[in-house]
Design a protein around this motif. Structure first.
Motif, PDB file in Angstrom:
ATOM      1  N   LYS A 317       7.303   3.866 -10.817  1.00  0.00           N
ATOM      2  CA  LYS A 317       6.524   1.712 -10.485  1.00  0.00           C
ATOM      3  C   LYS A 317       6.902   1.411 -11.491  1.00  0.00           C
ATOM      4  O   LYS A 317       7.501  -0.554 -11.577  1.00  0.00           O
ATOM      5  CB  LYS A 317       4.877   2.158 -10.689  1.00  0.00           C
ATOM      6  CG  LYS A 317       4.631   3.130  -9.164  1.00  0.00           C
ATOM      7  CD  LYS A 317       2.966   3.018  -8.962  1.00  0.00           C
ATOM      8  CE  LYS A 317       2.462   3.061  -7.912  1.00  0.00           C
ATOM      9  NZ  LYS A 317       0.654   3.707  -8.212  1.00  0.00           N
ATOM     10  N   SER A 383      -7.423   3.748  -8.102  1.00  0.00           N
ATOM     11  CA  SER A 383      -6.347   3.376  -9.323  1.00  0.00           C
ATOM     12  C   SER A 383      -5.202   2.797  -8.253  1.00  0.00           C
ATOM     13  O   SER A 383      -4.260   3.029  -9.015  1.00  0.00           O
ATOM     14  CB  SER A 383      -6.470   4.328 -10.176  1.00  0.00           C
ATOM     15  OG  SER A 383      -5.926   5.469  -9.324  1.00  0.00           O
ATOM     16  N   LYS A 384      -4.935   2.251  -7.246  1.00  0.00           N
ATOM     17  CA  LYS A 384      -4.202   2.781  -6.319  1.00  0.00           C
ATOM     18  C   LYS A 384      -2.707   1.454  -7.059  1.00  0.00           C
ATOM     19  O   LYS A 384      -1.858   1.643  -6.747  1.00  0.00           O
ATOM     20  CB  LYS A 384      -4.947   2.291  -4.649  1.00  0.00           C
ATOM     21  CG  LYS A 384      -4.562   1.096  -4.475  1.00  0.00           C
ATOM     22  CD  LYS A 384      -5.491   0.690  -2.774  1.00  0.00           C
ATOM     23  CE  LYS A 384      -5.888   0.158  -2.599  1.00  0.00           C
ATOM     24  NZ  LYS A 384      -6.184   0.049  -0.813  1.00  0.00           N
ATOM     25  N   TYR A 385      -3.620   0.634  -7.576  1.00  0.00           N
ATOM     26  CA  TYR A 385      -2.311  -0.306  -7.525  1.00  0.00           C
ATOM     27  C   TYR A 385      -2.263  -0.260  -9.575  1.00  0.00           C
ATOM     28  O   TYR A 385      -1.457  -1.381  -9.690  1.00  0.00           O
ATOM     29  CB  TYR A 385      -3.452  -1.843  -7.135  1.00  0.00           C
ATOM     30  CG  TYR A 385      -3.639  -2.220  -6.397  1.00  0.00           C
ATOM     31  CD1 TYR A 385      -2.649  -2.450  -5.566  1.00  0.00           C
ATOM     32  CD2 TYR A 385      -5.053  -2.572  -5.758  1.00  0.00           C
ATOM     33  CE1 TYR A 385      -2.930  -2.855  -4.073  1.00  0.00           C
ATOM     34  CE2 TYR A 385      -5.531  -2.598  -4.841  1.00  0.00           C
ATOM     35  CZ  TYR A 385      -4.381  -2.997  -3.541  1.00  0.00           C
ATOM     36  OH  TYR A 385      -5.056  -2.665  -2.403  1.00  0.00           O
TER      37      TYR A 385
END
Length: 400
Positions: A317, A383-385
């Motif tokens: 990411k 906490s997906k972002y």
């Protein structure tokens, strides 16, 4: 230059020149390069400095098309800065292609005085004389060497040198004050020193010891918790075993003799507000609970598992390294997920800057994995972002 008053120069905590009640300070001007030139000439005032050396200092990447001309312009700016002083002598001398600070000027520089006081303290035989010199040096040290220029390559080793002298003086002064049982003075010096260096564990240790010696045990425990959090966030470690031993010693003496068992029971009880979710404790306390649980498991033939959650950067990411802000946010989310997913009788602790450790009294490895997957599910949703990954390991506790 007979009859002239001294020029007073400060380089510890700030850079300033004072003469005839007039002060020029780097705190009140944004003229960076003129001050950089002055700082360098004063620091190395006992030698002649070539034009090329100053050019390399001020324009190290060759950014000036006409460095010799730029240096002359800069010197003119310096002369304009110091024109506020009623000098009847030149502050900077130029001779045969070299520049130098005028050493014939009656001048006092705080770094010279500081180092002289350190040497006098080291050489003094009488402990009272030693202490006098050291305390004067401590009062003089208002901060590190040239803090506004602390990233300059020539400043870094000099700053480290004076900082190390300062810490030596602090530790030696504390030792001498212990001989006098002057805990209040030690406490004051520790607070003063921690403004300069907030990560010196021994100074924190001495402060906690003195707070306890002065009967301020609750303040000592509060400061221990502050240091524990500080070191965990900054270095990802807990204080040393010596530190934890002092903490336990203070805890053991915070209670006077008490015959009313009801009062003792009430003081041990949690409030209703704190009995919510799993029990979070310091790692030193977690270690004691772990050892107690290991004994109980052996005696009662119980199965208890140890789990370690670890947060790391998700390289798919965003890069390889997490910012402090992102790590703290992720750890706060993980903390909430662990606390809300476990029973109030379960125990966990922060193990490092990126890890939580917990104990699970479950009957099998598979049951332990079920609990951890429940925590992971909650964490992933919350906490997906964030550009992070979270992993866990599970092992049965070691029973001797």
């Amino acid at each position: 230059m007979q009859g002239q008053s001294d020029v007073h120069i400060k380089m510890l905590g700030e850079f300033s020149i004072t003469y005839d009640s007039i002060t020029l300070s780097d705190q009140i001007t944004h003229a960076k390069k003129p001050f950089q030139l002055l700082e360098y000439l004063i620091t190395f005032r006992h030698k002649d400095i070539s034009q090329m050396e100053l050019i390399d200092l001020l324009w190290p990447d060759g950014t000036s098309e006409n460095p010799a001309g730029a240096l002359k312009t800069l010197l003119h700016r310096v002369r304009k800065l110091i024109a506020i002083f009623p000098f009847d002598f030149p502050l900077i001398c130029w001779q045969r292609g070299t520049y130098a600070f005028n050493t014939e000027i009656p001048c006092s520089v705080d770094i010279d005085i500081f180092e002289s006081l350190y040497k006098k303290g080291m050489q003094a035989q009488d402990h009272t004389d030693k202490l006098t010199h050291y305390l004067q040096a401590i009062d003089l040290y208002k901060g590190d060497f040239l803090p506004k220029s602390n990233l300059e390559t020539w400043v870094i080793p000099i700053s480290a040198y004076y900082h190390s002298l300062y810490l030596k003086i602090i530790h030696e002064t504390i030792r001498l004050l212990y001989e006098k049982d002057d805990y209040e003075k030690i406490q004051a010096i520790c607070y003063q020193a921690l403004v300069i260096d907030s990560y010196d564990e021994d100074i924190h240790y001495q402060l906690i010891f003195c707070l306890s010696a002065l009967g301020e045990d609750h303040a000592a425990i509060e400061h221990y918790n502050y240091v524990n959090n500080l070191f965990m966030k900054r270095f990802g470690i807990s204080p040393s075993e010596k530190f934890n031993t002092l903490y336990k010693t203070i805890l053991s003496k915070t209670h006077n003799a008490e015959n009313n068992l009801t009062l003792i029971r009430n003081s041990l009880s949690e409030t209703a507000a704190t009995v919510c979710g799993a029990y979070l404790c310091d790692y030193a306390v977690f270690k004691d609970i772990y050892q107690l649980k290991a004994r109980s498991a052996k005696r009662n033939n119980e199965t208890i598992y140890l789990c370690l959650f670890t947060i790391a950067s998700d390289t798919s990411k965003r890069g390889d390294k997490l910012s402090v802000e992102t790590m703290n946010k992720a750890m706060n989310i993980l903390n909430n997920c662990i606390r809300s997913s476990l029973r109030s009788s379960d125990v966990y602790s922060r193990y490092s800057v990126s890890q939580y450790i917990l104990m699970l009294p479950v009957s099998s490895y598979e049951n332990g994995c079920m609990v951890l997957k429940r925590i992971m599910h909650s964490f992933i949703l919350a906490s997906k972002y964030l550009p992070i990954t979270c992993t866990y390991k599970l092992l049965p506790i070691s029973v001797l």
